[in-house]
Design a protein around this motif. Structure first.
Motif, PDB file in Angstrom:
ATOM      1  N   VAL A 322     -27.387  -4.671  -9.800  1.00  0.00           N
ATOM      2  CA  VAL A 322     -26.738  -3.860 -10.834  1.00  0.00           C
ATOM      3  C   VAL A 322     -27.364  -2.475 -10.951  1.00  0.00           C
ATOM      4  N   LEU A 323     -28.535  -2.280 -10.365  1.00  0.00           N
ATOM      5  CA  LEU A 323     -29.193  -0.983 -10.472  1.00  0.00           C
ATOM      6  C   LEU A 323     -28.477   0.055  -9.616  1.00  0.00           C
ATOM      7  N   LYS A 324     -28.551   1.313 -10.026  1.00  0.00           N
ATOM      8  CA  LYS A 324     -27.811   2.376  -9.358  1.00  0.00           C
ATOM      9  C   LYS A 324     -28.334   2.643  -7.952  1.00  0.00           C
ATOM     10  N   VAL A 325     -29.619   2.474  -7.737  1.00  0.00           N
ATOM     11  CA  VAL A 325     -30.198   2.733  -6.421  1.00  0.00           C
ATOM     12  C   VAL A 325     -30.080   1.477  -5.552  1.00  0.00           C
ATOM     13  N   PRO A 326     -29.698   1.596  -4.263  1.00  0.00           N
ATOM     14  CA  PRO A 326     -29.611   0.418  -3.391  1.00  0.00           C
ATOM     15  C   PRO A 326     -31.006  -0.111  -3.050  1.00  0.00           C
ATOM     16  N   LEU A 327     -31.222  -1.373  -3.308  1.00  0.00           N
ATOM     17  CA  LEU A 327     -32.523  -2.002  -3.101  1.00  0.00           C
ATOM     18  C   LEU A 327     -32.434  -3.103  -2.056  1.00  0.00           C
ATOM     19  N   ALA A 328     -33.590  -3.500  -1.524  1.00  0.00           N
ATOM     20  CA  ALA A 328     -33.685  -4.623  -0.582  1.00  0.00           C
ATOM     21  C   ALA A 328     -34.860  -5.482  -1.008  1.00  0.00           C
ATOM     22  N   GLY A 329     -34.732  -6.793  -0.887  1.00  0.00           N
ATOM     23  CA  GLY A 329     -35.819  -7.651  -1.361  1.00  0.00           C
ATOM     24  C   GLY A 329     -35.793  -9.038  -0.779  1.00  0.00           C
ATOM     25  N   LYS A 330     -36.834  -9.791  -1.104  1.00  0.00           N
ATOM     26  CA  LYS A 330     -36.939 -11.194  -0.679  1.00  0.00           C
ATOM     27  C   LYS A 330     -37.725 -11.957  -1.737  1.00  0.00           C
ATOM     28  N   THR A 331     -37.174 -13.063  -2.172  1.00  0.00           N
ATOM     29  CA  THR A 331     -37.853 -13.909  -3.152  1.00  0.00           C
ATOM     30  C   THR A 331     -38.636 -15.013  -2.444  1.00  0.00           C
ATOM     31  N   GLY A 332     -39.502 -15.652  -3.204  1.00  0.00           N
ATOM     32  CA  GLY A 332     -40.254 -16.793  -2.688  1.00  0.00           C
ATOM     33  C   GLY A 332     -40.653 -17.712  -3.818  1.00  0.00           C
ATOM     34  N   THR A 333     -40.663 -19.006  -3.530  1.00  0.00           N
ATOM     35  CA  THR A 333     -41.091 -20.006  -4.509  1.00  0.00           C
ATOM     36  C   THR A 333     -42.107 -20.904  -3.828  1.00  0.00           C
ATOM     37  N   ALA A 334     -43.373 -20.713  -4.156  1.00  0.00           N
ATOM     38  CA  ALA A 334     -44.462 -21.393  -3.456  1.00  0.00           C
ATOM     39  C   ALA A 334     -44.793 -22.718  -4.115  1.00  0.00           C
ATOM     40  N   GLN A 335     -44.628 -23.799  -3.364  1.00  0.00           N
ATOM     41  CA  GLN A 335     -44.964 -25.123  -3.889  1.00  0.00           C
ATOM     42  C   GLN A 335     -46.475 -25.281  -3.939  1.00  0.00           C
ATOM     43  N   THR A 336     -46.952 -25.771  -5.067  1.00  0.00           N
ATOM     44  CA  THR A 336     -48.387 -25.947  -5.252  1.00  0.00           C
ATOM     45  C   THR A 336     -48.780 -27.406  -5.430  1.00  0.00           C
ATOM     46  N   ARG A 337     -47.787 -28.289  -5.520  1.00  0.00           N
ATOM     47  CA  ARG A 337     -48.066 -29.718  -5.638  1.00  0.00           C
ATOM     48  C   ARG A 337     -47.130 -30.493  -4.720  1.00  0.00           C
ATOM     49  N   SER A 338     -47.409 -31.763  -4.553  1.00  0.00           N
ATOM     50  CA  SER A 338     -46.600 -32.571  -3.647  1.00  0.00           C
ATOM     51  C   SER A 338     -45.265 -32.967  -4.262  1.00  0.00           C
ATOM     52  N   LYS A 339     -45.171 -32.925  -5.596  1.00  0.00           N
ATOM     53  CA  LYS A 339     -43.920 -33.334  -6.245  1.00  0.00           C
ATOM     54  C   LYS A 339     -42.886 -32.226  -6.102  1.00  0.00           C
ATOM     55  N   ARG A 340     -41.853 -32.528  -5.370  1.00  0.00           N
ATOM     56  CA  ARG A 340     -40.819 -31.534  -5.108  1.00  0.00           C
ATOM     57  C   ARG A 340     -39.982 -31.301  -6.354  1.00  0.00           C
ATOM     58  N   LYS A 341     -39.624 -30.010  -6.561  1.00  0.00           N
ATOM     59  CA  LYS A 341     -38.756 -29.600  -7.662  1.00  0.00           C
ATOM     60  C   LYS A 341     -39.364 -29.818  -9.052  1.00  0.00           C
ATOM     61  N   GLU A 342     -40.656 -29.958  -9.136  1.00  0.00           N
ATOM     62  CA  GLU A 342     -41.281 -30.089 -10.464  1.00  0.00           C
ATOM     63  C   GLU A 342     -41.449 -28.705 -11.071  1.00  0.00           C
ATOM     64  N   ASP A 343     -40.818 -28.490 -12.206  1.00  0.00           N
ATOM     65  CA  ASP A 343     -40.880 -27.183 -12.842  1.00  0.00           C
ATOM     66  C   ASP A 343     -42.306 -26.806 -13.218  1.00  0.00           C
ATOM     67  N   PHE A 344     -42.577 -25.529 -13.179  1.00  0.00           N
ATOM     68  CA  PHE A 344     -43.874 -24.956 -13.545  1.00  0.00           C
ATOM     69  C   PHE A 344     -45.007 -25.414 -12.630  1.00  0.00           C
ATOM     70  N   SER A 345     -44.680 -25.950 -11.455  1.00  0.00           N
ATOM     71  CA  SER A 345     -45.712 -26.288 -10.477  1.00  0.00           C
ATOM     72  C   SER A 345     -45.644 -25.339  -9.294  1.00  0.00           C
ATOM     73  N   GLN A 346     -44.848 -24.262  -9.418  1.00  0.00           N
ATOM     74  CA  GLN A 346     -44.612 -23.378  -8.287  1.00  0.00           C
ATOM     75  C   GLN A 346     -44.867 -21.922  -8.681  1.00  0.00           C
TER      76      GLN A 346
END
Length: 398
Positions: A322-346
């Motif tokens: 939505v910003l006026k300037v064209p941007l480029a980016g990449k997100t990441g979600t780093a798992q820190t525990r063995s339980k997959r999809k556990e909120d607030f563990s990443q």
């Protein structure tokens, strides 16, 4: 820089009588003020970055100009008020801060390392393209998981089902299943080599004390450490920035700078010049210093940049569209525990730059890391949004 800033003490000699009444006074030595320092940092960007990170207990942020290596803002959370360190009862304050389990004295921007998670897919992409193992139109199918066949089959998951994707859309959608297969095709040697080329296992040389380096593993290291060979499962994890590899936030902003500059990386620095205490003379100017040059083809650079642009227009970094300037980016979600999809563990990552496809001299790169931030799109991207908005408001992209 303390030696340049501190100056020299002076003293006054007083003559007193037996009742400690001053009878005479003479100046023994005039004090000499220290030198002045001009920083590369922008107060307005630093203030916005600080406010954007305010609601997050732990994390780090670096804003940098790729064309020069100048740091515009740098944040580490939690922080502390340095004025308290020189207060009257500072011993108790220092003891309390030192014992704080959240470690406020730790500069997380340069002294903490984390799994890079999906931001590392950029390295996997570069290794694949430069080694000739993949072309941008190469497609893989994502059914929500990838099964690695072996003595015992093992499932590696994606956060959703993406269907058939080419490399551009795999970057944009951050499809892990695509990169599992790409990583196995490219092989660990190529991926690890390009991680080293970008300096993810070295200090950046930023002019702050205490910097540590990230860690890039090797087959030899794994055998020496665990007594095991390198398995295909290790390659699968490596290809999406999980497993053994770790990076610092300042290393990741350097990675983006290298892409913006077509393979050239300049040393990050916070000081522009040292002046005399009356500001009349410049004692030393700090010019940009090239620390590495990675030979990258135009196909590789354009593919990675286009994938990052798609991430903003139609992918996981979509909030920035939505910003006026064209941007480029990449997100990441780093798992820190063995339980997959556990909120607030990443941990949540965002790395990116703007403006897209313009003169690199205008570009500004941003790296955001929020510890236990759930996901990059949820926590890190909104912080980056506020910074890019302010950069545009201040005219950095003009």
């Amino acid at each position: 820089y303390d030696r340049l800033l501190r100056g020299e003490d002076g003293y006054v000699r007083r003559i007193v009588d037996v009742r400690n009444r001053t009878e005479g006074e003479e100046v023994g030595l005039q004090p000499i003020a220290g030198n002045n320092m001009v920083l590369t940092m922008d107060y307005e960007i630093q203030r916005v970055a600080y406010d954007a990170m305010r609601d997050h207990q732990k994390g780090a942020l670096v804003v940098l100009k790729p064309a020069s290596g100048e740091v515009l803002a740098l944040i580490s959370k939690p922080d502390f008020d340095p004025n308290l360190i020189i207060s009257k009862d500072n011993q108790k304050i220092i003891t309390d801060l030192s014992g704080d389990k959240n470690r406020p004295f730790l500069n997380r921007a340069i002294q903490s390392k984390y799994p890079p998670a999906s931001t590392f897919k950029l390295v996997t992409t570069i290794a694949g393209l430069e080694s000739g193992k993949v072309l941008p139109n190469r497609s893989y199918h994502c059914a929500g998981k990838y099964t690695l066949k072996g003595y015992k089959d093992h499932d590696f998951f994606c956060y959703e089902t993406h269907g058939t994707l080419d490399l551009y859309w795999a970057i944009a959608k951050s499809c892990s299943v695509y990169f599992y297969q790409l990583g196995l095709s490219v092989g660990p040697t190529n991926i690890l080599s390009y991680a080293e080329y970008f300096g993810l296992n070295e200090k950046t040389g930023i002019d702050l004390p205490g910097e540590i380096s990230g860690f890039v593993p090797s087959r030899k290291w794994k055998y020496k450490t665990f007594g095991q060979p390198w398995y295909d499962g290790d390659t699968v994890n490596l290809s999406i920035g999980q497993g053994f590899v770790t990076v610092t936030p300042v290393e990741m902003v350097n990675l983006i700078s290298g892409l913006v500059n077509n393979g050239i990386v300049y040393k990050p620095h916070l000081v522009r010049e040292i002046r005399t205490n009356d500001n009349r003379k410049i004692i030393k100017s700090f010019k940009r210093e090239k620390v590495r040059e990675i030979p990258l083809s135009q196909l590789t650079i354009q593919t990675v940049k286009q994938g990052m642009r798609l991430s903003v227009t139609s992918g996981t970094s979509g909030r920035l569209g939505v910003l006026k300037v064209p941007l480029a980016g990449k997100t990441g979600t780093a798992q820190t525990r063995s339980k997959r999809k556990e909120d607030f563990s990443q941990h949540a990552w965002f790395v990116g730059y703007g403006p897209y496809e313009e003169d690199p001299e205008k570009a500004v790169a941003v790296a955001v890391l929020v510890e236990y931030g759930v996901a990059g799109a949820a926590s890190a991207v909104p912080i980056a949004e506020r910074i890019f908005y302010k950069l545009n408001e201040l005219g950095y992209f003009k």
